[in-house]
Scaffold this active site. Structure first.
Site, PDB file in Angstrom:
ATOM      1  CG  ASP A 293      -1.948   1.255   1.008  1.00  0.00           C
ATOM      2  OD1 ASP A 293      -2.935   0.841   0.411  1.00  0.00           O
ATOM      3  OD2 ASP A 293      -1.597   1.910   2.600  1.00  0.00           O
TER       4      ASP A 293
ATOM      5  CG  ASN B 264      -4.970  11.527  -4.950  1.00  0.00           C
ATOM      6  OD1 ASN B 264      -4.634  11.469  -6.032  1.00  0.00           O
ATOM      7  ND2 ASN B 264      -5.627  10.486  -5.049  1.00  0.00           N
TER       8      ASN B 264
ATOM      9  CD  GLU C 128      -5.036   3.730  -1.441  1.00  0.00           C
ATOM     10  OE1 GLU C 128      -4.775   3.742  -0.030  1.00  0.00           O
ATOM     11  OE2 GLU C 128      -5.574   3.830  -2.056  1.00  0.00           O
TER      12      GLU C 128
ATOM     13  CG  ASP D 176      -5.038   8.595 -11.758  1.00  0.00           C
ATOM     14  OD1 ASP D 176      -5.645   8.066 -10.869  1.00  0.00           O
ATOM     15  OD2 ASP D 176      -5.453   9.453 -12.739  1.00  0.00           O
TER      16      ASP D 176
END
Length: 270
Positions: free
Chosen positions: A127, A135, A171, A144
């Protein structure tokens, strides 16, 4: 004179008998000749018909072979298209690595193979650390690109073609390591963590430093082992890595035989 008349009569009678016999034989010969001619005509017609049927059969056989060949080509093309479609259906659109659908299919297949061969199956849950902050600070486009960077890096670093890197969701990534005991899984996970920490993600003109937390688990596959057990145990290890400060590798301390349920796994920290 009487004797001559008797002799003449006898001669004429014999002549008539011979004449009738010869005449009958000639008629028989004519009939036989007619029958022979008729047989020859019928035989010729039959041979002609058989030749025509043979030609028709050969043409039909050639046409069937041609159509079978065309059908085989069409079937191969269809199989190729189906494989391409299956490939597309199991690829993650953002990263190009395998998706969750493929992961679910592959881990079930490896569980079955592990049962047959009595081998160990390794699993890494990875992760990206503080992804929500990335973000919020840089925008989803940069987020992204960070996900793409991690996927590309991990794909290059996996040592074997049989290892499967999948985007598990958001993610988070899952890596299936067939026939790999725990020390081997830890070695791969630690190498991934180190290289991710050393790498720089160039996104939208910015250099983004990224780290990742990894949870690992490996066990010999038993008859009662389910894929959900492995996933839950690796996910618990990932949660431990997150709680312990992130950017590290943790392994599950639970015995592989203990049934792990998803309800006992807490939500991951971003």
């Amino acid at each position: 004179m009487a004797l001559l008349m008797v002799a003449a009569t006898m001669f004429v009678g014999q002549y008539l008998v011979i004449f009738r016999y010869v005449n009958n034989q000639q008629q028989c010969l004519v009939q036989l000749q007619s029958l022979a001619d008729d047989y020859r005509d019928k035989s010729f017609k039959l041979q002609t018909e058989l030749a025509n049927q043979q030609d028709a059969y050969e043409m039909l056989e050639s046409d069937v072979r041609e159509r079978n060949f065309e059908l085989e080509v069409t079937l191969r093309e269809l199989q190729d298209k189906n494989r391409e479609l299956e490939q597309l259906n199991t690829l993650d659109a953002l990263t190009g690595v395998r998706n969750r659908r493929y992961f679910d299919q592959r881990i079930q297949a490896e569980i079955r193979r592990g049962r047959r061969e009595q081998t160990e199956l390794g699993l890494i849950m990875l992760d990206i650390d503080h992804f929500k902050s990335i973000n919020d600070k840089h925008g989803h486009l940069v987020g992204d690109q960070v996900i793409q960077h991690i996927a590309s890096l991990c794909k290059k670093l996996l040592p074997r073609s049989t290892d499967a890197l999948c985007r598990y969701g958001g993610e988070e990534f899952a890596i299936i390591l067939p026939n790999t005991p725990l020390p081997g899984v830890l070695q791969v996970a630690n190498h991934l963590r180190e290289q991710i920490e050393l790498s720089v993600c160039a996104a939208e003109g910015q250099d983004i430093q990224v780290t990742a937390s990894l949870g690992v688990h490996s066990q010999q596959i038993l008859h009662e082992t389910q894929s959900t057990d492995l996933i839950a145990l690796a996910d618990k290890a990932l949660y431990q890595a997150k709680q312990s400060g992130r950017n590290q590798v943790c392994q599950s301390n639970e015995l592989s035989q203990i049934l792990a349920t998803n309800s006992s796994v807490k939500p991951l920290l971003n």
